[in-house]
Design an enzyme around this catalytic site. Structure first.
Site, PDB file in Angstrom:
ATOM      1  N   LYS A 232     -21.593  84.038  29.236  1.00 61.69           N
ATOM      2  CA  LYS A 232     -22.383  83.959  28.005  1.00 61.69           C
ATOM      3  C   LYS A 232     -22.965  82.553  27.862  1.00 61.69           C
ATOM      4  O   LYS A 232     -22.391  81.597  28.369  1.00 61.69           O
ATOM      5  CB  LYS A 232     -21.480  84.229  26.790  1.00 61.69           C
TER       6      LYS A 232
ATOM      7  N   ARG B  64     -15.861  98.020  27.066  1.00 63.83           N
ATOM      8  CA  ARG B  64     -15.801  99.438  27.458  1.00 63.83           C
ATOM      9  C   ARG B  64     -14.874  99.642  28.647  1.00 63.83           C
ATOM     10  O   ARG B  64     -14.248 100.685  28.790  1.00 63.83           O
ATOM     11  CB  ARG B  64     -17.226  99.948  27.720  1.00 63.83           C
TER      12      ARG B  64
HETATM   13  N1  BES Z   1     -18.003  91.089  22.714  1.00 63.56           N
HETATM   14  C1  BES Z   1     -19.345  91.354  23.054  1.00 63.56           C
HETATM   15  C2  BES Z   1     -20.154  91.969  21.921  1.00 63.56           C
HETATM   16  C3  BES Z   1     -20.395  91.117  20.711  1.00 63.56           C
HETATM   17  C4  BES Z   1     -21.562  90.404  20.584  1.00 63.56           C
HETATM   18  C5  BES Z   1     -19.502  91.092  19.684  1.00 63.56           C
HETATM   19  C6  BES Z   1     -21.804  89.661  19.454  1.00 63.56           C
HETATM   20  C7  BES Z   1     -19.741  90.353  18.547  1.00 63.56           C
HETATM   21  C8  BES Z   1     -20.893  89.644  18.421  1.00 63.56           C
HETATM   22  C9  BES Z   1     -19.399  92.319  24.226  1.00 63.56           C
HETATM   23  O1  BES Z   1     -18.349  92.217  25.121  1.00 63.56           O
HETATM   24  C10 BES Z   1     -20.641  92.012  24.980  1.00 63.56           C
HETATM   25  O2  BES Z   1     -20.742  90.949  25.508  1.00 63.56           O
HETATM   26  N2  BES Z   1     -21.574  92.963  24.997  1.00 63.56           N
HETATM   27  C11 BES Z   1     -22.802  92.780  25.656  1.00 63.56           C
HETATM   28  C12 BES Z   1     -23.094  94.053  26.397  1.00 63.56           C
HETATM   29  C13 BES Z   1     -24.245  93.948  27.339  1.00 63.56           C
HETATM   30  C14 BES Z   1     -23.912  93.020  28.472  1.00 63.56           C
HETATM   31  C15 BES Z   1     -24.575  95.331  27.846  1.00 63.56           C
HETATM   32  C16 BES Z   1     -23.860  92.510  24.605  1.00 63.56           C
HETATM   33  O3  BES Z   1     -23.800  93.098  23.524  1.00 63.56           O
HETATM   34  O4  BES Z   1     -24.720  91.669  24.865  1.00 63.56           O
HETATM   35 MN    MN Z   2     -18.679  90.749  26.598  1.00 64.56          MN
END
Ligand code: BES
Ligand code: MN
Ligand code: ZN
Length: 487
Positions: A263, A337
């Site tokens: 990230k 997931r």
């Molecule tokens: N934990 C994150 C989702 C999230 C984002 C929670 C912002 C709270 C606030 C999750 O694991 C994630 O990173 N999801 C990605 C999925 C994508 C790579 C398909 C996302 O939402 O960007």
């Molecule tokens: Mn994530």
């Protein structure tokens, strides 16, 4: 803060609810008269009785009480659970730093008294353990709130289950607020073990046991972390012996760096809250145990840390889940997931769920879609949809139904494996839910609640929600169980 119920006021400060356009309540009239009309005099200027307003009246030395507070209660006809919680919260906030320890408030009606008390309790939450330089005058002075009514016994009884649910909220907030160096799978598991004192059965599986169960999807996520992944299993057996349990499943990613699909830096610290789904489940289990719910409920939390490392999973890796289905990891940041699919499978292999509800901070897309005031609800069962929607409305933890459908499911096709773990840019929250649904057996009632937008909130917040972590979930789940699984 200690909350009590009584029929006579004793504290140094006494508060009264004032409705918009109404006179002083009868209980205040005596004090008003004794003080030469100081209370009615305070109902001037912009004080209209709106929720959020209050007036403090310092009483003459001859009065039995030092101070009176008039707290805005809004329109009498709008007084519902939400309004009462807000009034309680505002009242707490108005006196928290007054320098006085005791506060009495007159509320008629046992149910209303209990709701107001819950609002005050939720507003009084603090997360101060990591501050070492707080001076006494930076900590709340208010430590005792007593609700004064004609039926304190009934009010106390009405508050009991709400108090338990509030304790669940507190627990969830603590877990989400805790920094990831102190809350990681193992230390989290230790905290779960402590819940045995409330009558929950708690079992913890480690990596060896999960490997035996074939949970290589969940284990893949934790593979880059020096912390051992854990599966937490909590059972509350308050219902008929042998009755199928409701099963609650939570995403417990104690920190989500994204892994090799790292990230961006700014805001990454928020990912301490990526175990918010598990916190909701744990808080709910605590609430159920504390109020001795007449239901069988199982709580399952998949606890991992998603880190980049020489041993971390890579984009392109193919994992075999406990269900046997293979998953091509195209983005290691879509890790929630990967955790949930194995826990959902575990739920169905080891229990005969009356229904499964999973909660997860699963997608950023749900924050874009619904913002911070509704969680996203996905379910294969219309009845479950209305049950959860109703429960959310009752407790002010609202969910909004989102669609599922085979067209979305096709987006998960992989060149190499049974599926890939991302669906592309479009409909990110739906494809995440579709992914989970691939691990739900035919005929099993299942709901997925994406709480990424509501587990924590920055900036302007509701007065019952004073800390970064909202503690979303326990009240919703506890209400859902109470209304659909008990008598
Ligand atoms: N934990 C994150 C989702 C999230 C984002 C929670 C912002 C709270 C606030 C999750 O694991 C994630 O990173 N999801 C990605 C999925 C994508 C790579 C398909 C996302 O939402 O960007
Ligand atoms: Mn994530
Ligand atoms: Zn995540």
């Amino acid at each position: 803060m200690k909350i009590a119920f009584a029929d006579t006021a004793k504290a140094e400060t006494v508060a009264f609810l004032v409705y918009k356009g109404a006179n002083l309540p009868a209980a205040a009239a005596v004090l008003d008269k004794a003080s030469g009309g100081l209370l009615s005099q305070a109902m001037t200027g912009r004080f209209s009785g709106k929720i959020g307003q209050h007036a403090v009246i310092v009483l003459p030395a001859s009065a039995t009480t030092k101070r009176a507070v008039l707290v805005g209660a809004g329109n009498r006809s709008d007084l519902d659970a939400r309004a009462l919680e807000k009034i309680g919260a505002h009242l707490y906030k108005s006196q928290a730093n007054s320098g006085f320890a005791g506060l009495d408030v007159h509320v008629s009606g046992a149910g209303d008294a209990a709701r107001l008390a819950l609002g005050a309790k939720l507003a009084a939450y603090r997360f101060d353990n990591y501050r070492t330089t707080l001076k006494d005058d930076q900590r709340p002075s208010l430590t005792r709130l007593t609700i004064i009514s004609a039926q304190p016994k009934a009010a106390r009884a009405a508050f009991k289950p709400l108090d338990a649910a509030g304790d669940g909220t507190y627990m969830a907030r603590d877990l989400v607020n805790l920094p990831p160096n102190d809350l990681y799978p193992e230390s989290y598991a230790d905290r779960l073990k402590e819940l045995e004192q409330y009558g929950l059965e708690v079992e913890i599986l480690g990596e060896k046991e999960m490997a035996k169960l074939g949970m290589h999807s969940l284990l893949g996520v934790g593979q880059g972390s020096v912390k051992e992944s854990k599966l937490g299993i909590m059972k509350w057996k308050g219902g008929k012996a042998g009755a199928d349990p409701a099963v609650l499943v939570g995403k417990g990613v104690c920190f989500d760096t994204g892994g090799i699909s790292l990230k961006p830096g700014p805001g990454m610290e928020d990912m301490r809250g990526d175990m918010g789904g598990s916190a909701a489940v744990v808080g709910a289990m605590l609430a159920l145990a504390k109020r001795k719910a007449n239901a069988n409920v199982v709580g399952l939390v998949g606890l991992v840390e998603n880190m980049p490392d020489g041993n971390a999973i890579r984009p392109g890796d193919i994992l075999t889940s406990a269900s046997g289905q293979t998953i091509e990891v195209q983005n290691t940041d879509a890790e929630g997931r990967l955790v949930l699919c194995d826990v959902l499978w575990y739920a169905q292999e080891h229990f005969k769920p009356a229904a499964i509800v999973d909660l997860a901070t699963l997608t950023g897309a749900i924050v874009i879609g619904l913002g911070h005031h509704h969680a996203g609800l996905f379910t294969n069962d219309d009845k479950l949809a209305s049950q959860l929607t109703e429960a959310g409305l009752s407790e002010g933890e609202r969910v909004w139904r989102m669609p599922l459908g085979s067209e979305y499911d096709s987006l998960l096709k992989s060149k190499f494996a049974d599926m890939r773990n991302i669906g592309g840019r479009a409909a990110g929250s739906i494809t995440a839910a579709q992914f989970l649904q691939r691990f739900i057996k035919d005929g099993v009632k299942w709901a997925h609640i994406d709480i990424a937008g509501v587990a924590w909130v920055e900036g302007e917040k509701s007065p019952i929600d004073p800390s970064w972590a909202s503690g979303f979930g326990p009240r919703l789940l506890d209400r859902w169980i109470a209304d659909n699984f008990e008598g």
